[in-house]
Scaffold this motif. Structure first.
Motif, PDB file in Angstrom:
ATOM      1  N   CYS A 108      16.804  12.034  81.438  1.00  0.00           N
ATOM      2  CA  CYS A 108      17.960  12.891  81.691  1.00  0.00           C
ATOM      3  C   CYS A 108      19.059  12.602  80.663  1.00  0.00           C
ATOM      4  CB  CYS A 108      18.462  12.622  83.106  1.00  0.00           C
ATOM      5  SG  CYS A 108      19.970  13.474  83.558  1.00  0.00           S
ATOM      6  N   HIS A 166      24.199  15.273  83.026  1.00  0.00           N
ATOM      7  CA  HIS A 166      22.865  15.225  83.634  1.00  0.00           C
ATOM      8  C   HIS A 166      22.203  16.603  83.573  1.00  0.00           C
ATOM      9  CE1 HIS A 166      23.690  11.382  85.852  1.00  0.00           C
ATOM     10  NE2 HIS A 166      24.932  11.832  85.843  1.00  0.00           N
ATOM     11  N   HIS A 207      23.086  10.604  80.768  1.00  0.00           N
ATOM     12  CA  HIS A 207      22.591   9.660  81.771  1.00  0.00           C
ATOM     13  C   HIS A 207      21.745   8.553  81.132  1.00  0.00           C
ATOM     14  CE1 HIS A 207      20.423   9.274  85.955  1.00  0.00           C
ATOM     15  NE2 HIS A 207      21.045   8.170  85.607  1.00  0.00           N
TER      16      HIS A 207
HETATM   17 ZN   LIG Z   1      20.786  12.236  85.328  1.00  0.00          ZN
END
Ligand SMILES: [Zn+2]
Length: 224
Positions: A203, A75, A195
């Motif tokens: 992300c 992330h 992500h």
């Molecule tokens: Zn994330």
């Protein structure tokens, strides 16, 4: 099953090494290591535990998953890209994230298992994550990626990388973290994701484009 992490266990997993030790841990994986070596042992990088960076206690018991995670999910925090690369900033960032997750999101603790700073400092996120990693048999349930929180280790990289690359120090510590985590849990380096592979999000930005490089670099470190 939801059980509290025994305090004794958390303390046993504590890592309280200083910044100098972190620098040593990072440099020992530098150029010159034979990527063809078989079963290369990845030494534990410095990861500051929750007590070290001044975490608040969880608002309720952290759930322990009695199995190994099967992947790592990358992330970015989407916080502004700070030019403060200090250890103090890494700790401050960890507190900022925890406050956001507890006070705004209403979560019991930080959502991610670990955090990486733009200066390359690693910290524990959710309480008990470091104990799980060091023992390699269990994980705490996270709150970082819908559908993956009981099977994926989540690491937040500080900053926003939609159109700029992260600092080299952040990249280097991410590589070391992933190599160590793959080793501890027996996760294949091919099982490192972003992500956006699972949820509708941008992300982790350009870090997602570099996942093939991350996987191959981690595999080389592991001698895989
Ligand atoms: Zn994330």
């Amino acid at each position: 099953m939801s059980v509290p992490v025994p305090r004794r266990a958390v303390l046993r997993g504590a890592v309280l090494l200083g910044a100098a030790a972190g620098a040593t841990a990072l440099t020992q994986f530098g150029a010159g290591r034979d990527a063809r070596a078989v079963a290369t042992r990845i030494d534990q990088p410095t990861i500051a535990n929750c007590a070290t960076w001044g975490a608040r206690p969880p608002s309720s018991a952290v759930s322990v998953v009695q199995s190994r995670p099967n992947k790592i999910i990358i992330h970015h925090t989407a916080f502004p890209n700070t030019t403060d690369y200090s250890l103090a900033q890494a700790y401050r960032n960890s507190r900022d994230i925890q406050n956001l997750h507890m006070d705004t999101n209403g979560w019991l603790d930080s959502g991610q298992h670990f955090t990486n700073s733009r200066g390359g400092y690693l910290t524990e996120g959710r309480h008990g994550s470091l104990y799980g990693l060091l023992h390699g048999e269990t994980m705490v349930q996270g709150a970082h990626c819908v559908g993956q929180n009981s099977q994926a280790i989540g690491i937040e990289n500080d900053g926003i990388y939609l159109d700029v690359q992260p600092p080299q120090a952040l990249w280097n510590s991410l590589v070391v973290f992933c190599a160590f985590t793959c080793q501890q849990y027996g996760i294949p380096p091919t099982e490192i994701y972003g992500h956006k592979d699972f949820n509708n999000t941008q992300c982790p930005g350009l870090l997602h484009d570099r996942l093939p490089e991350l996987r191959s670099t981690v595999a080389a470190r592991l001698g895989a």
